[in-house]
Design a protein around this motif. Structure first.
Motif, PDB file in Angstrom:
ATOM      1  N   LEU A 255      45.903 -36.340  25.619  1.00 54.72           N
ATOM      2  CA  LEU A 255      47.079 -36.037  26.436  1.00 54.72           C
ATOM      3  C   LEU A 255      48.280 -36.855  25.983  1.00 54.72           C
ATOM      4  O   LEU A 255      48.227 -38.083  25.971  1.00 54.72           O
TER       5      LEU A 255
ATOM      6  N   ALA B 276      51.219 -38.112  27.167  1.00 58.73           N
ATOM      7  CA  ALA B 276      51.954 -38.318  28.422  1.00 58.73           C
ATOM      8  C   ALA B 276      53.420 -38.605  28.151  1.00 58.73           C
ATOM      9  O   ALA B 276      54.299 -38.158  28.876  1.00 58.73           O
TER      10      ALA B 276
ATOM     11  N   PRO C   3      59.595 -32.410  35.909  1.00 56.45           N
ATOM     12  CA  PRO C   3      58.574 -31.980  36.874  1.00 56.45           C
ATOM     13  C   PRO C   3      57.474 -33.034  37.010  1.00 56.45           C
ATOM     14  O   PRO C   3      57.393 -33.951  36.195  1.00 56.45           O
ATOM     15  N   ASN C   4      56.626 -32.897  38.027  1.00 57.37           N
ATOM     16  CA  ASN C   4      55.492 -33.803  38.189  1.00 57.37           C
ATOM     17  C   ASN C   4      54.633 -33.793  36.940  1.00 57.37           C
ATOM     18  O   ASN C   4      54.389 -32.750  36.356  1.00 57.37           O
ATOM     19  N   GLY C   5      54.185 -34.986  36.518  1.00 50.55           N
ATOM     20  CA  GLY C   5      53.334 -35.078  35.341  1.00 50.55           C
ATOM     21  C   GLY C   5      54.107 -35.050  34.037  1.00 50.55           C
ATOM     22  O   GLY C   5      53.528 -34.957  32.964  1.00 50.55           O
ATOM     23  N   ALA C   6      55.448 -35.142  34.111  1.00 48.48           N
ATOM     24  CA  ALA C   6      56.263 -35.073  32.901  1.00 48.48           C
ATOM     25  C   ALA C   6      56.180 -36.350  32.084  1.00 48.48           C
ATOM     26  O   ALA C   6      56.553 -36.365  30.912  1.00 48.48           O
ATOM     27  N   GLY C   7      55.703 -37.435  32.703  1.00 48.75           N
ATOM     28  CA  GLY C   7      55.568 -38.690  31.959  1.00 48.75           C
ATOM     29  C   GLY C   7      56.597 -39.740  32.335  1.00 48.75           C
ATOM     30  O   GLY C   7      56.743 -40.742  31.644  1.00 48.75           O
ATOM     31  N   LYS C   8      57.289 -39.522  33.460  1.00 46.89           N
ATOM     32  CA  LYS C   8      58.350 -40.450  33.858  1.00 46.89           C
ATOM     33  C   LYS C   8      57.780 -41.824  34.215  1.00 46.89           C
ATOM     34  O   LYS C   8      58.238 -42.852  33.717  1.00 46.89           O
ATOM     35  N   THR C   9      56.737 -41.823  35.082  1.00 43.44           N
ATOM     36  CA  THR C   9      56.142 -43.099  35.478  1.00 43.44           C
ATOM     37  C   THR C   9      55.489 -43.783  34.281  1.00 43.44           C
ATOM     38  O   THR C   9      55.577 -45.008  34.127  1.00 43.44           O
ATOM     39  N   THR C  10      54.869 -43.005  33.421  1.00 43.31           N
ATOM     40  CA  THR C  10      54.243 -43.574  32.226  1.00 43.31           C
ATOM     41  C   THR C  10      55.293 -44.247  31.345  1.00 43.31           C
ATOM     42  O   THR C  10      55.050 -45.316  30.781  1.00 43.31           O
TER      43      THR C  10
ATOM     44  N   TYR D  45      51.540 -50.610  30.304  1.00 40.04           N
ATOM     45  CA  TYR D  45      50.804 -49.887  29.261  1.00 40.04           C
ATOM     46  C   TYR D  45      51.291 -50.345  27.893  1.00 40.04           C
ATOM     47  O   TYR D  45      52.466 -50.642  27.715  1.00 40.04           O
TER      48      TYR D  45
ATOM     49  N   GLN E  84      56.262 -46.154  42.389  1.00 39.47           N
ATOM     50  CA  GLN E  84      56.317 -44.849  43.072  1.00 39.47           C
ATOM     51  C   GLN E  84      55.442 -44.865  44.324  1.00 39.47           C
ATOM     52  O   GLN E  84      55.874 -44.478  45.397  1.00 39.47           O
TER      53      GLN E  84
HETATM   54  N1  LIG Z   1      46.264 -44.234  33.185  1.00 37.85           N
HETATM   55  C1  LIG Z   1      46.239 -42.928  32.855  1.00 37.85           C
HETATM   56  N2  LIG Z   1      45.145 -42.374  32.289  1.00 37.85           N
HETATM   57  C2  LIG Z   1      45.116 -41.085  31.963  1.00 37.85           C
HETATM   58  N3  LIG Z   1      46.139 -40.237  32.171  1.00 37.85           N
HETATM   59  C3  LIG Z   1      47.257 -40.703  32.749  1.00 37.85           C
HETATM   60  C4  LIG Z   1      47.368 -42.083  33.133  1.00 37.85           C
HETATM   61  N4  LIG Z   1      48.596 -42.273  33.666  1.00 37.85           N
HETATM   62  C5  LIG Z   1      49.210 -41.077  33.642  1.00 37.85           C
HETATM   63  N5  LIG Z   1      48.421 -40.140  33.079  1.00 37.85           N
HETATM   64  C6  LIG Z   1      48.773 -38.733  32.860  1.00 37.85           C
HETATM   65  O1  LIG Z   1      49.981 -38.707  32.162  1.00 37.85           O
HETATM   66  C7  LIG Z   1      50.771 -37.623  32.608  1.00 37.85           C
HETATM   67  C8  LIG Z   1      52.124 -38.119  33.055  1.00 37.85           C
HETATM   68  O2  LIG Z   1      51.960 -38.793  34.286  1.00 37.85           O
HETATM   69  P1  LIG Z   1      53.150 -39.556  35.017  1.00 37.85           P
HETATM   70  O3  LIG Z   1      53.820 -40.436  34.039  1.00 37.85           O
HETATM   71  O4  LIG Z   1      52.585 -40.208  36.229  1.00 37.85           O
HETATM   72  O5  LIG Z   1      54.090 -38.348  35.426  1.00 37.85           O
HETATM   73  P2  LIG Z   1      55.358 -38.332  36.376  1.00 37.85           P
HETATM   74  O6  LIG Z   1      55.636 -39.735  36.834  1.00 37.85           O
HETATM   75  O7  LIG Z   1      56.446 -37.761  35.543  1.00 37.85           O
HETATM   76  O8  LIG Z   1      55.028 -37.427  37.524  1.00 37.85           O
HETATM   77  C9  LIG Z   1      49.992 -36.924  33.708  1.00 37.85           C
HETATM   78  O9  LIG Z   1      49.327 -35.816  33.154  1.00 37.85           O
HETATM   79  C10 LIG Z   1      49.012 -37.982  34.139  1.00 37.85           C
HETATM   80  O10 LIG Z   1      47.829 -37.378  34.623  1.00 37.85           O
END
Ligand SMILES: Nc1ncnc2c1ncn2[C@@H]1O[C@H](COP(=O)(O)OP(=O)(O)O)[C@@H](O)[C@H]1O
Ligand SMILES: [Mg+2]
Lengths: 383, 256
Positions: free
Chosen positions: B16, B18, B37-44, B53, B85
């Motif tokens: 994946l 992210a 959108p949700n899951g776009a990778g913003k928090t990551t 990370y 978040q």
């Molecule tokens: N620690 C992790 N292990 C595996 N997958 C992760 C982890 N953190 C985030 N992801 C995946 O990375 C993608 C981006 O997540 P995230 O950054 O939380 O999105 P957002 O904040 O934009 O909604 C998602 O598909 C999420 O499931």
């Protein structure tokens, strides 16, 4: 009474505890005594279950107009005891009372003091920094053997011996901590568990240095300005001094920025790290301070007994000290003192039941976790 | 003046992607919004920048210094702070204690200082209390300074998270959906607060879903989708960008 019946139904599984206790006791005590033990425990569980569901709480409510007020009174009592004038009186009482007791009581009180210091030390690791240390007794053993070996072989006097015991225990903790504290929490518990056992096995088998199972005897007594400490009363005053110093030091550290950082780590390690706290360094610090303290008590123990052997440093000791911390209330100094007092004194009072101590502790811990996870005096999450 | 610069920043979880090859620049005293959108990778992305990370690829420079792979507490000490978040306050502590924790990396008292309680240590402790109260007043929580964090309302908890982050004395503040769960009035107050923080010389990266907030407050907007930066520009440009509209509303959705 219907709520009580409901309680029994809901908490029925808890009655497995007395049942098991009875079955486990039967081979040692005979059926009749085992039945009695099971019945007493069952009554205890029933009482606790009722308390939880409120039948007795409501009763207590009418009797004492509110358990909340009772708790408030308890907290006020602790605050009062901790306030300087009453703390001074309390201390004076602790100085005077043993004068009117026989040597047996003095020894029990000394033992209590030792465990108070040990438990307050372990509390830094378990209660403050939130790490499960299952091999705390290893550092206690390291302190005791450091003094035993250096005094019998090299004639090291007691006071430098205490410094040496603390230093060696701290060094051991530093080395172990450096390599394990980066791991996840559960690994730390397993490593320390192994460490405790390895220490005991080494002490048992390294005959040329530790004397193996026979241990080391004729350890010199401490002396203070020419006076050699040897009576139980002497050692009582020495441990009282150590307790006072420890309580003072703990209060100050816990109230400092370091103590706050430990609590932050316990509450949320990721957030603590993100707020600029070097969590690794602070966990290492807690581990090293606690171990140094255990080393000091080890030196005291060796000097008091004039004899050490591996038998004194079993896994049971680690569990016992952990119980004191958990029972009394993690993070609360008066709670931990209470926990140590209870767990040393109660088995002395019920001497005849010595063999069931472990079972008793097990049951007490299970009940605590179910009914009062924050400990007897721990505040838990403050309201 | 350039404060933060990521180049080719990527974070993969197994297969994946992210976050994938994101270049981003943040100047001093600017508000940059990250949407997607949700899951776009913003928090990551935030987790990479704050050291939680390790990035799979790419570099992060902060104030002309390579901070890629540094420990989170070292990055915080350099001047990047964040909120979470999913609120991560120290729930059992008071509001004031929460903010005081954040001063840890700006203070020095050691074990022996704590034991001896020298005048230097006592002064430091007193200054920490004053500063924490100042910050709580700044975010409008000074009246609740003795309150336990876990007992605060949702909106107040979000404000306390911001106060705590400010307690680390950052140059760059990362806010991860600070308006989530707030009512319109609270959101309005939050926008004022964010502007006030910026006016005090702190740059801000803001993750936010509420377009009114984003459009009203941002100097620049970055759009992520499936870990990739698909657009970047002035809020006005972003509003009209077809790729953004598709990512948000699906390809067939009519303009509104
Ligand atoms: N620690 C992790 N292990 C595996 N997958 C992760 C982890 N953190 C985030 N992801 C995946 O990375 C993608 C981006 O997540 P995230 O950054 O939380 O999105 P957002 O904040 O934009 O909604 C998602 O598909 C999420 O499931
Ligand atoms: Mg997110």
């Amino acid at each position: 009474m219907s709520s009580l019946r409901q309680a029994i139904k809901r908490h029925g599984s808890f009655f497995l505890v007395p049942l098991w206790a009875g079955i486990l006791c039967a081979p040692f005590t005979g059926i009749a005594a085992a039945t009695r033990i099971a019945l007493v425990l069952a009554a205890g569980v029933l009482l606790a279950a009722a308390l939880r569901t409120g039948t007795i709480t409501r009763l207590a409510h009418t009797l004492f107009s509110g358990s909340a007020r009772m708790q408030g009174a308890g907290r006020r009592l602790v605050a009062l005891l901790a306030a300087p004038p009453s703390a001074f009186l309390f201390l004076a009482a602790l100085c005077v009372i043993p004068l009117f007791q026989n040597d047996y009581y003095r020894d029990v009180l000394t033992l209590t003091g030792m465990y108070v210091v040990l438990a307050l030390g372990l509390n830094l690791v378990v209660g403050q920094a939130g790490l499960l240390n299952l091999g705390y007794v290893a550092f206690y053993a390291v302190g005791a053997y450091t003094y035993a070996i250096s005094s019998t072989r090299f004639g090291l006097p007691f006071w430098p011996g205490m410094a040496a015991g603390a230093a060696v225990a701290a060094l051991a903790a530093l080395l172990i901590g450096l390599s394990t504290l980066k791991l996840r929490g559960d690994y730390f518990a397993i490593v320390t568990l192994g460490l405790g056992e390895i220490t005991r096995i080494v002490l048992n088998n390294w005959d040329s240095v530790t004397g193996g199972p026979n241990g080391i005897s004729r350890i010199p007594r401490p002396s203070l300005a020419g006076y050699v400490l040897k009576t139980p009363l002497d050692f009582y005053y020495l441990i009282l001094l150590m307790v006072v110093i420890t309580v003072f030091a703990m209060r100050r550290i816990i109230a400092s920025r370091i103590g706050r950082a430990w609590i932050a780590i316990r509450e949320d390690e990721v957030a603590a790290e993100a707020m600029g706290i070097n969590t690794f360094k602070l966990k290492l610090l807690a581990f090293v301070i606690a171990s140094a303290l255990a080393g000091c008590v080890g030196v005291f123990f060796a000097a008091k007994m004039a004899f050490v052997s591996p038998e004194s440093f079993t896994f049971f000791e680690s569990v016992l000290i952990l119980c004191m911390v958990v029972l009394g209330g993690m993070g609360s100094i008066p709670g931990i003192i209470l926990g140590a007092v209870l767990l040393v004194m109660l088995p002395e009072i019920f001497r005849d039941f010595q063999d069931y101590r472990m079972i008793g502790f097990g049951i007490a811990l299970v009940l605590m976790m179910i009914f009062r996870p924050q400990g007897l005096m721990g505040a838990g999450k403050r309201q | 003046m350039l404060l933060l610069e990521t180049k080719n920043l990527s974070k993969h979880f197994g297969g994946l992607k992210a976050v994938e090859a994101v270049d981003m620049r943040v100047e001093r005293e600017r508000i940059v919004s990250v949407i997607g959108p949700n899951g776009a990778g913003k928090t990551t992305f935030f987790n990479c920048v704050t050291g939680i990370y390790q990035p799979t690829q790419g570099t992060i420079r902060f104030q002309d210094r390579d901070v890629t792979g540094m420990a989170p507490h070292d990055i915080t000490a350099l001047g990047i702070a964040r909120t979470f978040q999913n609120i991560r306050l120290f729930g059992g502590m008071t509001c004031r204690e929460n903010v005081m924790i954040a001063a840890h990396c700006r203070t020095k008292a050691g074990v022996f200082g704590a034991l001896a309680r020298t005048s230097r240590v006592r002064n430091e402790e007193r200054d920490m209390v004053y500063r924490a109260v100042d910050i709580l007043r700044f975010v409008g929580l000074d009246e609740k300074q003795e309150g336990i964090a876990a007992n605060l309302s949702y909106g107040d908890q979000r404000r306390l998270e911001i106060a705590r982050a400010l307690g680390t004395e950052p140059h760059l503040l990362l806010l991860d959906e600070p308006a989530a769960g707030m009512n319109p009035l609270e959101t309005q107050l939050l926008m004022d607060l964010i502007r006030k923080i910026r006016d005090n010389g702190v740059a801000i990266i803001l993750i936010e879903h509420d377009m009114k907030v984003v459009m009203g407050i941002s100097d620049r907007v970055v759009v992520l989708d499936h870990g990739v930066k698909i657009a970047e520009g002035h809020p006005r440009e972003i509003r009209e960008d077809t790729a953004v509209i598709e990512a948000y509303l699906g390809k067939d959705h009519p303009h509104h």
